[in-house]
Design an enzyme around this catalytic site. Structure first.
Site, mmCIF file in Angstrom:
data_model
loop_
_atom_site.group_PDB
_atom_site.id
_atom_site.type_symbol
_atom_site.label_atom_id
_atom_site.label_comp_id
_atom_site.label_asym_id
_atom_site.label_seq_id
_atom_site.Cartn_x
_atom_site.Cartn_y
_atom_site.Cartn_z
ATOM 1 N N LYS A 11 0.738 -1.142 0.206
ATOM 2 C CA LYS A 11 0.073 0.110 0.071
ATOM 3 C C LYS A 11 0.456 1.079 -0.229
ATOM 4 O O LYS A 11 0.327 2.336 -0.367
ATOM 5 C CB LYS A 11 -1.011 0.003 0.901
ATOM 6 N N ARG A 86 -7.412 2.617 11.264
ATOM 7 C CA ARG A 86 -6.969 1.167 11.334
ATOM 8 C C ARG A 86 -8.229 0.242 12.219
ATOM 9 O O ARG A 86 -7.848 -1.075 12.674
ATOM 10 C CB ARG A 86 -5.429 1.571 12.057
ATOM 11 N N ARG A 125 11.621 -7.973 3.000
ATOM 12 C CA ARG A 125 11.954 -6.524 2.994
ATOM 13 C C ARG A 125 12.760 -6.367 3.897
ATOM 14 O O ARG A 125 13.615 -5.415 4.281
ATOM 15 C CB ARG A 125 10.259 -6.081 3.236
ATOM 16 N N ARG A 131 13.713 -2.960 8.873
ATOM 17 C CA ARG A 131 12.750 -2.309 9.446
ATOM 18 C C ARG A 131 12.771 -3.531 10.524
ATOM 19 O O ARG A 131 12.591 -4.645 10.439
ATOM 20 C CB ARG A 131 10.889 -2.090 9.329
ATOM 21 N N ARG A 142 0.990 -8.119 13.604
ATOM 22 C CA ARG A 142 1.003 -7.330 12.720
ATOM 23 C C ARG A 142 -0.661 -7.963 11.606
ATOM 24 O O ARG A 142 -1.146 -7.243 11.232
ATOM 25 C CB ARG A 142 1.878 -6.237 12.646
HETATM 26 P P1 AMP Z 1 2.647 0.900 8.397
HETATM 27 O O1 AMP Z 1 3.787 1.849 8.113
HETATM 28 O O2 AMP Z 1 1.246 1.658 7.758
HETATM 29 O O3 AMP Z 1 2.232 -0.338 8.120
HETATM 30 O O4 AMP Z 1 2.736 1.540 10.072
HETATM 31 C C1 AMP Z 1 3.828 1.354 11.131
HETATM 32 C C2 AMP Z 1 3.366 0.803 12.260
HETATM 33 O O5 AMP Z 1 3.392 2.313 13.050
HETATM 34 C C3 AMP Z 1 2.048 0.103 12.841
HETATM 35 O O6 AMP Z 1 2.394 -0.881 12.786
HETATM 36 C C4 AMP Z 1 2.353 0.921 14.188
HETATM 37 O O7 AMP Z 1 2.884 0.648 14.976
HETATM 38 C C5 AMP Z 1 1.925 2.611 13.390
HETATM 39 N N1 AMP Z 1 0.782 3.174 13.219
HETATM 40 C C6 AMP Z 1 0.606 3.916 11.998
HETATM 41 N N2 AMP Z 1 -0.852 4.118 11.466
HETATM 42 C C7 AMP Z 1 -1.396 3.689 12.219
HETATM 43 C C8 AMP Z 1 -2.772 3.883 13.442
HETATM 44 N N3 AMP Z 1 -3.532 4.122 12.645
HETATM 45 N N4 AMP Z 1 -3.162 3.298 14.890
HETATM 46 C C9 AMP Z 1 -2.320 3.225 15.104
HETATM 47 N N5 AMP Z 1 -0.772 2.452 15.017
HETATM 48 C C10 AMP Z 1 -0.538 3.239 13.595
#
Ligand code: AMP
Length: 187
Positions: A11, A86, A125, A131, A142
């Site tokens: 995404k 989320r 990745r 990461r 996750r």
């Molecule tokens: P992502 O890059 O979208 O996978 O986000 C990486 C991490 O950021 C997630 O695993 C959460 O720890 C945090 N995070 C991102 N967006 C949110 C959200 N809307 N609510 C809570 N935590 C978030």
């Protein structure tokens, strides 16, 4: 618009491409958190412990960050939000934020992919860019959170009739074309 998909669905990559094609800013909560972690800001220090464990950052932190970002001028003509909302409660929060700023959602794009493909990609990745939340155990956690909390987000928007689903498996360019086609049909 929103883009929603499980971790590893691509995404972030697709959000950057769509944002360029449509000429609207892509706003990724994950990227904003990672940027704050890198710069060791108070927000970053707070968020890091949750991110490393693969947990959601608490709503108090996340919601106000999104609220501030969507109050900026560059979203007036459109925006692509990636990684938020989320949870069902974040859906309500976003409704509020949008109402306050006289903004509306036109479309929610869901990228789909099955779990085993996602784990395979995320492991790749992890090797490439290291990461800290891409270890197998954290990846599975996750994915679990996505199924338990984020799938319901899509249902909420389904009830409003604004969800477009696109298969996230395949070559990156092809997926971008699938998305652009799907958006044309829905507009
Ligand atoms: P992502 O890059 O979208 O996978 O986000 C990486 C991490 O950021 C997630 O695993 C959460 O720890 C945090 N995070 C991102 N967006 C949110 C959200 N809307 N609510 C809570 N935590 C978030």
């Amino acid at each position: 618009m929103l883009i929603i998909g499980p971790p590893g669905s691509g995404k972030g990559t697709q959000a950057a491409r769509i944002s360029e094609r449509l000429g609207v800013p892509a706003i990724s909560t994950g990227d904003i958190f990672r940027d704050n972690v890198r710069r060791e800001t108070p927000l970053g220090i707070e968020a890091k412990k949750f991110m490393d464990a693969g947990d959601f950052v608490p709503d108090t932190v996340t919601n106000s960050m999104v609220r501030d970002r969507l109050a900026e001028d560059d979203v007036r003509e459109g925006f692509l939000l990636d990684g938020y909302p989320r949870t069902a409660s974040q859906v309500l929060e976003l409704d509020d934020i949008l109402r306050e700023n006289s903004l509306e959602l036109d479309v929610v794009l869901q990228l789909t992919a099955d779990d085993e493909e996602l784990v395979r990609r995320l492991r790749g990745r992890a090797e490439l860019d290291g990461r800290s939340d891409d270890t197998e155990q954290v990846i599975r956690h996750r994915l679990g959170l996505y199924h338990d909390q984020t799938v319901v987000v899509v249902s909420r928007y389904d009830e409003r009739g604004i969800v477009v689903r696109v298969d996230g498996i395949g070559p990156i360019d092809e997926i971008t074309e699938r998305i652009m086609d799907a958006l044309k049909v829905s507009s």
